[in-house]
Motif scaffolding. Structure first.
Motif, mmCIF file in Angstrom:
data_model
loop_
_atom_site.group_PDB
_atom_site.id
_atom_site.type_symbol
_atom_site.label_atom_id
_atom_site.label_comp_id
_atom_site.label_asym_id
_atom_site.label_seq_id
_atom_site.Cartn_x
_atom_site.Cartn_y
_atom_site.Cartn_z
ATOM 1 N N ILE A 217 0.840 -1.199 0.000
ATOM 2 C CA ILE A 217 0.000 0.000 0.000
ATOM 3 C C ILE A 217 0.871 1.244 0.000
ATOM 4 C CG2 ILE A 217 -1.596 1.356 1.433
ATOM 5 C CD1 ILE A 217 -2.946 -1.351 2.146
ATOM 6 N N GLN A 218 1.902 1.249 0.826
ATOM 7 C CA GLN A 218 2.795 2.410 0.889
ATOM 8 C C GLN A 218 3.522 2.614 -0.431
ATOM 9 O OE1 GLN A 218 5.073 1.457 4.371
ATOM 10 N NE2 GLN A 218 3.593 2.417 5.730
ATOM 11 N N GLN A 219 3.966 1.531 -1.037
ATOM 12 C CA GLN A 219 4.669 1.635 -2.314
ATOM 13 C C GLN A 219 3.732 2.129 -3.414
ATOM 14 O OE1 GLN A 219 6.156 -2.093 -3.927
ATOM 15 N NE2 GLN A 219 7.893 -1.018 -4.817
ATOM 16 N N GLY B 114 1.852 5.778 -1.539
ATOM 17 C CA GLY B 114 2.625 6.773 -0.782
ATOM 18 C C GLY B 114 1.810 7.347 0.364
ATOM 19 N N ASN B 115 1.912 8.654 0.554
ATOM 20 C CA ASN B 115 1.207 9.333 1.645
ATOM 21 C C ASN B 115 -0.283 9.509 1.381
ATOM 22 O OD1 ASN B 115 3.430 9.645 3.253
ATOM 23 N ND2 ASN B 115 3.913 11.678 2.517
ATOM 24 N N GLN B 116 -0.751 9.125 0.220
ATOM 25 C CA GLN B 116 -2.164 9.351 -0.095
ATOM 26 C C GLN B 116 -3.091 8.368 0.608
ATOM 27 O OE1 GLN B 116 -2.272 9.722 -4.381
ATOM 28 N NE2 GLN B 116 -1.850 11.906 -4.187
ATOM 29 N N ILE C 156 -7.147 -1.779 11.373
ATOM 30 C CA ILE C 156 -6.355 -0.682 10.825
ATOM 31 C C ILE C 156 -7.281 0.258 10.065
ATOM 32 C CG2 ILE C 156 -4.452 -0.036 9.283
ATOM 33 C CD1 ILE C 156 -3.391 -2.928 9.629
ATOM 34 N N ASP C 157 -7.142 1.543 10.311
ATOM 35 C CA ASP C 157 -7.850 2.546 9.512
ATOM 36 C C ASP C 157 -6.945 2.994 8.379
ATOM 37 O OD1 ASP C 157 -10.140 2.481 11.025
ATOM 38 O OD2 ASP C 157 -9.790 4.401 12.037
ATOM 39 N N PHE C 158 -7.432 2.842 7.151
ATOM 40 C CA PHE C 158 -6.759 3.369 5.963
ATOM 41 C C PHE C 158 -7.554 4.599 5.539
ATOM 42 C CE2 PHE C 158 -5.853 -1.271 5.531
ATOM 43 C CZ PHE C 158 -4.475 -1.202 5.649
ATOM 44 N N THR C 159 -6.944 5.772 5.604
ATOM 45 C CA THR C 159 -7.636 7.021 5.282
ATOM 46 C C THR C 159 -7.052 7.626 4.017
ATOM 47 O OG1 THR C 159 -8.050 7.403 7.628
ATOM 48 C CG2 THR C 159 -8.266 9.305 6.159
ATOM 49 N N ASN D 130 3.274 12.741 -2.285
ATOM 50 C CA ASN D 130 3.902 11.423 -2.348
ATOM 51 C C ASN D 130 5.319 11.523 -1.828
ATOM 52 O OD1 ASN D 130 1.963 9.617 -3.247
ATOM 53 N ND2 ASN D 130 2.234 10.216 -5.367
ATOM 54 N N GLY D 131 5.817 10.420 -1.407
ATOM 55 C CA GLY D 131 7.148 10.378 -0.815
ATOM 56 C C GLY D 131 7.119 9.370 0.297
ATOM 57 N N ALA D 132 7.825 9.656 1.363
ATOM 58 C CA ALA D 132 7.853 8.737 2.490
ATOM 59 C C ALA D 132 6.468 8.665 3.118
ATOM 60 C CB ALA D 132 8.872 9.208 3.524
ATOM 61 N N PRO D 133 5.985 7.475 3.421
ATOM 62 C CA PRO D 133 4.662 7.316 4.006
ATOM 63 C C PRO D 133 4.547 8.031 5.343
ATOM 64 C CG PRO D 133 5.543 5.217 3.280
ATOM 65 C CD PRO D 133 6.651 6.219 3.168
#
Length: 109
Positions: free
Chosen positions: A51-53, A56-58, A73-76, A83-86
């Motif tokens: 998911i992070q890959q 990203g931060n989205q 886990i909440d995925f928001t 984008n960049g580091a999570p």
């Protein structure tokens, strides 16, 4: 958090071979600011890395419950995030889903 913007997703009832595709599809159906509350019986660390890959931060990742046999886990969706580091990185641990195109492959169910 406004519960009208929180949508449950219980991965325990989804066949292993369809889990990751179902989760990505559910995430992609959410609008900015909406949250998918993910429930599973094990910590899906490889999935979190995917998911992070992929996003990203989205997609913000926030553990609600992290106990043996009960993971929530909440995925928001955060479309304004760069984008960049999570925002929160998944802990480095072994085991878990095994991820990828062939399905979950989890030993956890």
């Amino acid at each position: 958090m406004n519960n009208s913007n929180v949508y449950p997703f219980d991965a325990r009832g989804v066949a292993k071979r369809f889990r990751h595709a179902s989760i990505f599809g559910a995430l992609e159906s959410l609008a900015d600011g909406e949250t998918m509350r993910f429930v599973n019986d094990h910590d899906p660390l490889p999935l979190l890395g995917q998911i992070q890959q992929r996003y990203g931060n989205q997609v913000g990742i926030n553990y609600v419950t992290r106990e043996a046999g009960e993971i929530v886990i909440d995925f928001t969706i955060q479309l304004g995030a760069q984008n960049g580091a999570p925002a929160e990185s998944a802990p480095e641990q072994g085991g878990g889903c095994g991820g990828g195109g062939g399905g979950c492959g989890c030993s956890g169910g």
